[in-house]
Design a protein around this motif. Sequence first.
Motif, PDB file in Angstrom:
ATOM      1  N   ASP A  46       4.634  -5.259  30.563  1.00 59.23           N
ATOM      2  CA  ASP A  46       3.429  -4.670  31.143  1.00 59.23           C
ATOM      3  C   ASP A  46       2.232  -4.861  30.214  1.00 59.23           C
ATOM      4  OD1 ASP A  46       1.771  -3.227  32.865  1.00 59.23           O
ATOM      5  OD2 ASP A  46       2.390  -1.276  32.062  1.00 59.23           O
ATOM      6  N   SER A  47       1.055  -5.070  30.799  1.00 56.39           N
ATOM      7  CA  SER A  47      -0.197  -5.002  30.040  1.00 56.39           C
ATOM      8  C   SER A  47      -0.653  -3.553  30.101  1.00 56.39           C
ATOM      9  CB  SER A  47      -1.255  -5.934  30.648  1.00 56.39           C
ATOM     10  OG  SER A  47      -2.469  -5.846  29.925  1.00 56.39           O
ATOM     11  N   SER A  48      -0.243  -2.770  29.103  1.00 53.90           N
ATOM     12  CA  SER A  48      -0.392  -1.320  29.162  1.00 53.90           C
ATOM     13  C   SER A  48      -1.811  -0.842  28.910  1.00 53.90           C
ATOM     14  CB  SER A  48       0.562  -0.648  28.173  1.00 53.90           C
ATOM     15  OG  SER A  48       0.537  -1.305  26.922  1.00 53.90           O
ATOM     16  N   MET A  49      -2.638  -1.661  28.277  1.00 47.45           N
ATOM     17  CA  MET A  49      -4.075  -1.392  28.141  1.00 47.45           C
ATOM     18  C   MET A  49      -4.789  -2.734  28.156  1.00 47.45           C
ATOM     19  SD  MET A  49      -6.554   0.761  28.005  1.00 47.45           S
ATOM     20  CE  MET A  49      -5.645   2.291  27.736  1.00 47.45           C
ATOM     21  N   CYS A  50      -5.497  -3.008  29.234  1.00 45.91           N
ATOM     22  CA  CYS A  50      -6.187  -4.290  29.376  1.00 45.91           C
ATOM     23  C   CYS A  50      -7.522  -4.256  28.637  1.00 45.91           C
ATOM     24  CB  CYS A  50      -6.423  -4.602  30.849  1.00 45.91           C
ATOM     25  SG  CYS A  50      -4.901  -4.671  31.827  1.00 45.91           S
ATOM     26  N   ASN A  51      -7.977  -5.415  28.209  1.00 41.35           N
ATOM     27  CA  ASN A  51      -9.271  -5.496  27.544  1.00 41.35           C
ATOM     28  C   ASN A  51     -10.002  -6.751  27.979  1.00 41.35           C
ATOM     29  OD1 ASN A  51      -8.066  -7.586  26.125  1.00 41.35           O
ATOM     30  ND2 ASN A  51      -8.227  -6.631  24.121  1.00 41.35           N
ATOM     31  N   GLY A  52     -11.200  -6.932  27.427  1.00 37.09           N
ATOM     32  CA  GLY A  52     -12.001  -8.113  27.708  1.00 37.09           C
ATOM     33  C   GLY A  52     -13.300  -7.833  28.414  1.00 37.09           C
ATOM     34  N   ALA A  53     -13.447  -6.655  29.013  1.00 40.63           N
ATOM     35  CA  ALA A  53     -14.686  -6.325  29.718  1.00 40.63           C
ATOM     36  C   ALA A  53     -15.787  -5.880  28.766  1.00 40.63           C
ATOM     37  CB  ALA A  53     -14.434  -5.221  30.759  1.00 40.63           C
ATOM     38  N   GLU A  54     -15.405  -5.360  27.615  1.00 39.32           N
ATOM     39  CA  GLU A  54     -16.365  -4.803  26.659  1.00 39.32           C
ATOM     40  C   GLU A  54     -17.237  -5.900  26.044  1.00 39.32           C
ATOM     41  OE1 GLU A  54     -13.089  -6.511  24.771  1.00 39.32           O
ATOM     42  OE2 GLU A  54     -13.018  -4.848  26.202  1.00 39.32           O
TER      43      GLU A  54
ATOM     44  N   GLY B  41      -5.819  -9.468  27.426  1.00 38.97           N
ATOM     45  CA  GLY B  41      -6.753  -9.847  28.468  1.00 38.97           C
ATOM     46  C   GLY B  41      -6.153 -10.802  29.477  1.00 38.97           C
ATOM     47  N   PRO B  42      -6.944 -11.178  30.490  1.00 37.75           N
ATOM     48  CA  PRO B  42      -6.438 -11.967  31.619  1.00 37.75           C
ATOM     49  C   PRO B  42      -5.784 -13.287  31.249  1.00 37.75           C
ATOM     50  CG  PRO B  42      -8.611 -11.077  32.123  1.00 37.75           C
ATOM     51  CD  PRO B  42      -8.356 -10.778  30.680  1.00 37.75           C
ATOM     52  N   ASP B  43      -6.252 -13.947  30.202  1.00 34.37           N
ATOM     53  CA  ASP B  43      -5.677 -15.243  29.848  1.00 34.37           C
ATOM     54  C   ASP B  43      -4.195 -15.146  29.503  1.00 34.37           C
ATOM     55  OD1 ASP B  43      -8.124 -16.396  30.253  1.00 34.37           O
ATOM     56  OD2 ASP B  43      -8.605 -16.636  28.117  1.00 34.37           O
ATOM     57  N   ASP B  44      -3.784 -13.974  29.000  1.00 37.13           N
ATOM     58  CA  ASP B  44      -2.408 -13.816  28.542  1.00 37.13           C
ATOM     59  C   ASP B  44      -1.525 -13.042  29.519  1.00 37.13           C
ATOM     60  OD1 ASP B  44      -2.686 -15.182  26.055  1.00 37.13           O
ATOM     61  OD2 ASP B  44      -3.787 -13.457  25.279  1.00 37.13           O
ATOM     62  N   TRP B  45      -2.091 -12.553  30.595  1.00 40.00           N
ATOM     63  CA  TRP B  45      -1.273 -11.798  31.556  1.00 40.00           C
ATOM     64  C   TRP B  45      -0.146 -12.624  32.154  1.00 40.00           C
ATOM     65  CZ3 TRP B  45      -6.001  -9.318  34.460  1.00 40.00           C
ATOM     66  CH2 TRP B  45      -6.578  -8.337  33.638  1.00 40.00           C
ATOM     67  N   PRO B  46      -0.353 -13.914  32.491  1.00 37.38           N
ATOM     68  CA  PRO B  46       0.774 -14.678  33.039  1.00 37.38           C
ATOM     69  C   PRO B  46       1.972 -14.750  32.095  1.00 37.38           C
ATOM     70  CG  PRO B  46      -1.288 -15.804  33.501  1.00 37.38           C
ATOM     71  CD  PRO B  46      -1.625 -14.692  32.547  1.00 37.38           C
ATOM     72  N   THR B  47       1.714 -14.816  30.790  1.00 37.01           N
ATOM     73  CA  THR B  47       2.815 -14.842  29.830  1.00 37.01           C
ATOM     74  C   THR B  47       3.572 -13.526  29.850  1.00 37.01           C
ATOM     75  OG1 THR B  47       1.577 -16.364  28.413  1.00 37.01           O
ATOM     76  CG2 THR B  47       3.428 -15.193  27.406  1.00 37.01           C
ATOM     77  N   LEU B  48       2.836 -12.402  29.871  1.00 34.75           N
ATOM     78  CA  LEU B  48       3.494 -11.100  29.954  1.00 34.75           C
ATOM     79  C   LEU B  48       4.325 -10.997  31.221  1.00 34.75           C
ATOM     80  CD1 LEU B  48       1.445 -10.449  27.645  1.00 34.75           C
ATOM     81  CD2 LEU B  48       1.189  -8.185  28.672  1.00 34.75           C
ATOM     82  N   GLN B  49       3.774 -11.490  32.308  1.00 37.61           N
ATOM     83  CA  GLN B  49       4.481 -11.385  33.582  1.00 37.61           C
ATOM     84  C   GLN B  49       5.762 -12.204  33.574  1.00 37.61           C
ATOM     85  OE1 GLN B  49       1.185 -12.542  36.048  1.00 37.61           O
ATOM     86  NE2 GLN B  49       0.255 -10.493  36.010  1.00 37.61           N
ATOM     87  N   ARG B  50       5.757 -13.348  32.920  1.00 39.47           N
ATOM     88  CA  ARG B  50       6.980 -14.159  32.838  1.00 39.47           C
ATOM     89  C   ARG B  50       8.092 -13.415  32.102  1.00 39.47           C
ATOM     90  NH1 ARG B  50       3.475 -18.420  31.552  1.00 39.47           N
ATOM     91  NH2 ARG B  50       4.150 -18.364  29.358  1.00 39.47           N
TER      92      ARG B  50
ATOM     93  N   SER C 257       4.706   1.038  23.666  1.00 40.38           N
ATOM     94  CA  SER C 257       3.942  -0.201  23.696  1.00 40.38           C
ATOM     95  C   SER C 257       3.583  -0.562  22.263  1.00 40.38           C
ATOM     96  CB  SER C 257       2.682  -0.025  24.554  1.00 40.38           C
ATOM     97  OG  SER C 257       1.930  -1.224  24.606  1.00 40.38           O
ATOM     98  N   VAL C 258       2.985  -1.746  22.087  1.00 38.37           N
ATOM     99  CA  VAL C 258       2.491  -2.161  20.778  1.00 38.37           C
ATOM    100  C   VAL C 258       1.177  -2.904  20.981  1.00 38.37           C
ATOM    101  CG1 VAL C 258       3.812  -4.325  20.809  1.00 38.37           C
ATOM    102  CG2 VAL C 258       3.020  -3.387  18.621  1.00 38.37           C
ATOM    103  N   ALA C 259       0.219  -2.668  20.108  1.00 38.73           N
ATOM    104  CA  ALA C 259      -1.073  -3.347  20.194  1.00 38.73           C
ATOM    105  C   ALA C 259      -0.917  -4.811  19.805  1.00 38.73           C
ATOM    106  CB  ALA C 259      -2.090  -2.666  19.290  1.00 38.73           C
ATOM    107  N   ARG C 260      -1.444  -5.681  20.646  1.00 40.85           N
ATOM    108  CA  ARG C 260      -1.291  -7.112  20.427  1.00 40.85           C
ATOM    109  C   ARG C 260      -1.885  -7.552  19.074  1.00 40.85           C
ATOM    110  NH1 ARG C 260      -0.633 -11.413  19.276  1.00 40.85           N
ATOM    111  NH2 ARG C 260      -1.081 -13.460  20.149  1.00 40.85           N
TER     112      ARG C 260
END
Length: 298
Positions: free
Chosen positions: A92-100, A79-88, A49-52
């Motif tokens: 994989d979103s290998s480490m999700c963030n945004g809750a912190e 985070g969630p805003d960018d998940w649809p782009t990854l899915q297209r 993976s690679v850190a965004r």
Amino acid sequence: MSSITLSRRTLLRGAGVAGALAAVAGNSAMSTAIAQEAPTTLKGNINHSVARWTFGDLSVDELCTLVKEIGFAAIDLVGPDDWPTLQRHGVDSSMCNGAEISLEDGWAEPDNHAELIERYLRYIDLVAEAGYTNLICFSGNARGMDPEDGLKASAEGLKQIMGAAEERGVVLHMELLNSKVDHPDYLCDNSAWGIELCARIGSPNFKLLYDIYHMQIMEGDVIRTLTDNIDYFGHFHTAGNPGRNELDETQELFYPAICRAILDTGFTGYVAQEFIPSSDDPDTAAEALRAAVMTCDV
């Protein structure tokens, strides 16, 4: 995650890098040499993976294109805003963030618990519904507290969301960060503290994100530590030390041996590149990512 992206992106080389890396833009603007090159043939033993944030001046769409060109399919710290782009892109979103809340304001301070519990319960559902597994969290800074008090508070707070995480199949990962160079006063700055927190929480859905760069600075002895404690480590980050740049002969960590040790433990999670490209040239930065993945592809 906006709080992390803003603070970490200051480590990049300013507007020059922003403009240069922006040129690595999908099939149309990416250099012909990179865009036309066939995906790298990887061995399939390590999940890369690679850190965004390390390629933060590429759009998520452009970064997805780059990682697929190289031959892997995962991006960290999205985070969630960018998940649809990854899915297209089938990435994989290998480490999700945004809750912190932030790196500095974490679970070690009881005053943060009400907000963190609300945020993490919401994100646990979001992560699960998107079909992902990993969600990052942070201890926050010590601010004069005794490490034992921080352990007690962190365990008490996190236990209040672990039932939801277990039910939804989400794994929380607290990142180990150095407090010597990059994150002064960060509390979870050593493996022993993090491992003790895991033991107190006692859930298979709570792990540590072992950042090899950060722990080389704080304690060294990387291979022995990860080998002896692999049950507590659910995710790895890389970068060269000193400098947090490429995994090459200019730095002191030997990543082929480290990744071979990770592989030998039976670990099946992700090893995510989190180095800052040292070159302003977009082709060179893209090739640095390719080279780092190949270095770790044991």
